[in-house]
Design a protein around this motif. Sequence first.
Motif, short mmCIF file in Angstrom:
data_model
loop_
_atom_site.label_atom_id
_atom_site.label_comp_id
_atom_site.label_asym_id
_atom_site.label_seq_id
_atom_site.Cartn_x
_atom_site.Cartn_y
_atom_site.Cartn_z
N ASN A 91 -1.15 -8.35 57.84
CA ASN A 91 -0.50 -7.43 56.90
C ASN A 91 0.48 -6.54 57.68
OD1 ASN A 91 -1.91 -4.86 54.68
ND2 ASN A 91 0.17 -5.59 54.85
N LEU A 92 1.74 -6.54 57.26
CA LEU A 92 2.77 -5.79 57.97
C LEU A 92 3.49 -4.82 57.04
CD1 LEU A 92 4.40 -8.79 59.88
CD2 LEU A 92 2.77 -7.13 60.81
N SER A 93 3.68 -3.59 57.52
CA SER A 93 4.57 -2.65 56.86
C SER A 93 5.97 -2.86 57.41
CB SER A 93 4.11 -1.22 57.15
OG SER A 93 4.37 -0.92 58.51
N TYR A 112 5.98 -13.46 54.60
CA TYR A 112 5.91 -13.67 53.15
C TYR A 112 5.91 -12.30 52.47
CZ TYR A 112 4.47 -18.57 53.71
OH TYR A 112 4.41 -19.91 54.02
N PRO A 113 6.76 -12.10 51.46
CA PRO A 113 6.69 -10.83 50.71
C PRO A 113 5.33 -10.71 50.02
CG PRO A 113 8.69 -12.07 50.17
CD PRO A 113 7.78 -13.00 50.94
N TRP A 114 4.75 -9.51 50.09
CA TRP A 114 3.48 -9.29 49.39
C TRP A 114 3.76 -8.31 48.26
CZ3 TRP A 114 -1.74 -7.51 52.03
CH2 TRP A 114 -2.81 -7.81 51.18
N ILE A 173 18.89 -0.02 44.53
CA ILE A 173 17.66 0.76 44.62
C ILE A 173 16.97 0.38 45.92
CG2 ILE A 173 17.35 0.85 42.12
CD1 ILE A 173 14.95 -1.10 42.53
N GLY A 174 16.05 1.21 46.33
CA GLY A 174 15.23 0.89 47.49
C GLY A 174 13.85 0.46 47.04
N ILE A 175 13.23 -0.38 47.81
CA ILE A 175 11.84 -0.73 47.57
C ILE A 175 11.08 -0.57 48.87
CG2 ILE A 175 12.28 -2.34 45.68
CD1 ILE A 175 11.79 -4.64 47.67
N TYR A 176 9.80 -0.27 48.76
CA TYR A 176 8.95 -0.30 49.93
C TYR A 176 8.11 -1.56 49.84
CZ TYR A 176 6.07 0.80 53.82
OH TYR A 176 5.45 0.72 55.05
N ALA A 177 8.18 -2.39 50.85
CA ALA A 177 7.55 -3.71 50.78
C ALA A 177 6.50 -3.89 51.86
CB ALA A 177 8.61 -4.80 50.92
N GLN A 178 5.39 -4.48 51.48
CA GLN A 178 4.39 -4.97 52.43
C GLN A 178 4.53 -6.48 52.51
OE1 GLN A 178 1.66 -3.41 54.15
NE2 GLN A 178 2.50 -1.40 53.70
N SER A 179 4.17 -7.04 53.63
CA SER A 179 4.34 -8.48 53.82
C SER A 179 3.16 -9.06 54.59
CB SER A 179 5.63 -8.75 54.60
OG SER A 179 5.56 -8.17 55.90
N LEU A 180 3.14 -10.38 54.66
CA LEU A 180 2.15 -11.10 55.47
C LEU A 180 2.89 -11.96 56.48
CD1 LEU A 180 -0.46 -12.29 52.80
CD2 LEU A 180 -0.56 -10.29 54.29
N TYR A 219 3.45 -3.48 42.66
CA TYR A 219 4.14 -4.52 41.90
C TYR A 219 4.15 -5.82 42.70
CZ TYR A 219 6.07 -0.77 39.00
OH TYR A 219 6.22 0.31 38.16
N PRO A 220 4.15 -6.97 42.00
CA PRO A 220 4.27 -8.23 42.72
C PRO A 220 5.69 -8.46 43.23
CG PRO A 220 3.34 -8.54 40.50
CD PRO A 220 3.92 -7.16 40.56
N SER A 221 5.79 -9.06 44.38
CA SER A 221 7.08 -9.57 44.84
C SER A 221 7.30 -10.97 44.29
CB SER A 221 7.11 -9.63 46.37
OG SER A 221 6.10 -10.50 46.85
N ASN A 222 6.25 -11.55 43.74
CA ASN A 222 6.29 -12.90 43.20
C ASN A 222 6.91 -12.88 41.79
OD1 ASN A 222 4.92 -15.14 41.47
ND2 ASN A 222 4.60 -15.81 43.59
N ALA A 223 7.91 -13.72 41.56
CA ALA A 223 8.64 -13.70 40.29
C ALA A 223 7.75 -14.04 39.11
CB ALA A 223 9.82 -14.67 40.36
#
Length: 445
Positions: free
Chosen positions: A107-109, A156-158, A314-321, A356-360
């Motif tokens: 898990n990455l910030s 991978y976007p989480w 806009i900006g988003i804050y994203a977590q990823s794998l 929120y999901p990053s998955n469409a």
Amino acid sequence: MTRSNPTRTAVAALVAGALLSATACGLGGAGTGDAEEAERTGRVAGEITFRTLQLKPTFTGYVQAVIDAFEKEHPEVEVKWEDVPGDGYNEKLVADAQAGALPDVVNLSTDSFQLLGDRGMLADVAKLDGDSAKEYVPGAWEQFKLPGRGDSVYAYPWYVTPEILTYNRELFERSGLDPAAPPTSVEQFFDYAEQIAARSGGQYSAFMADPKGRLPGDWQKMGVPLLSPQKDRFTFDTDKAVEWVERMKDLYAKGAMPKESLLKSDDINQLYGGGKLVFGPGSPGFVKDIKQNAPQVYAKTQVAGAVTGRLGHIGIYAQSLGIRKDTKHPDAAAEFAKWVTNGPNQVEFSRKATIYPSNAQGLADPFFSDRGDGKDAETLARAVGAEQLKTAALDANTPVQWTNQVGDAVVREVQKAITGEQGARTAVKKAEEAANRLLADAART
């Protein structure tokens, strides 16, 4: 007065990225930066480690169910889950990298993604699993590219959190503003703040003074070029950036911001929940907090799309794998990361936390489009945030070069200008110079 709650605290540690920057720590020793990158074999098997950030105990049941379902689907895979505290997370990544002990799936910030990605510690998931790009909302996949690395993607976007606008409808009206016409640009936001200061008589303020919460997003929305085309140096020393600093100084002097909030982190939830602030934090999770802890102010809270400016950003804050570059089981690691970030699993997570999901496919779930009767701020916040993720440009995000250290250096100079210790143009010039020194130092580590 607002109070924290366990769920919000756990998620805030994730979404706010409350990690110490370790960019200058270096990753010498037995790390994986020079290791040969793993290639898929066609067999989804083996024991892999999966590290998350501060999900236990609040989300233990959810994560374990996701793991159990994956192992049932892929009986030759065993997933060992480890969850670690937020404090010192980046430092632990550095130590593990030096020891050659990074997890297979981690898990990455934003900070930790940069920390490992810049130093070649992460596998190129576009190479491992390029077909997955179409499964994510526009812009999410691109979040995890790195400058100078072409179309390679390193995580991978989480889950994500987008910006929204929250404001106190009653104070808006008292200031002579129309609650149905919120600001849409940074410049208009400042205009509104000036009017609020003029009408409030010192009883309330417009927004918090600390520039760290506004930069670099405000500059990006105003069209300030943060980086050179090669992304190897900062280039924000422009008339537009100077204009922003001058406006902040003027608004600060006029009382548009709480004076004490310039140099210390006041609790914005307390100020907004106490009716002392017109604009609240731009986070859907904040609305839930106000609903629980300040119901009288929640009843006056209105939600709108984030300030985007003429660029529509806009900006988003994203977590990823991320996947460890030299994982022994690339097929299992890639399939598991894709499993965790698929539509159904991200929707289920979002029902348990304000994310929120990053998955469409996940974002298309009716849960995110339901506006209810149009009066409940929390329901509206969820729908507004989701709509922005689907339609807005997402390139007002903090670039990987803008580390915590860079942000602190910029803010120090800007604060001096806001208090009148130096001119705005001098502040921006010195801020750019400091940022470029840090960028050069990071490139040499």
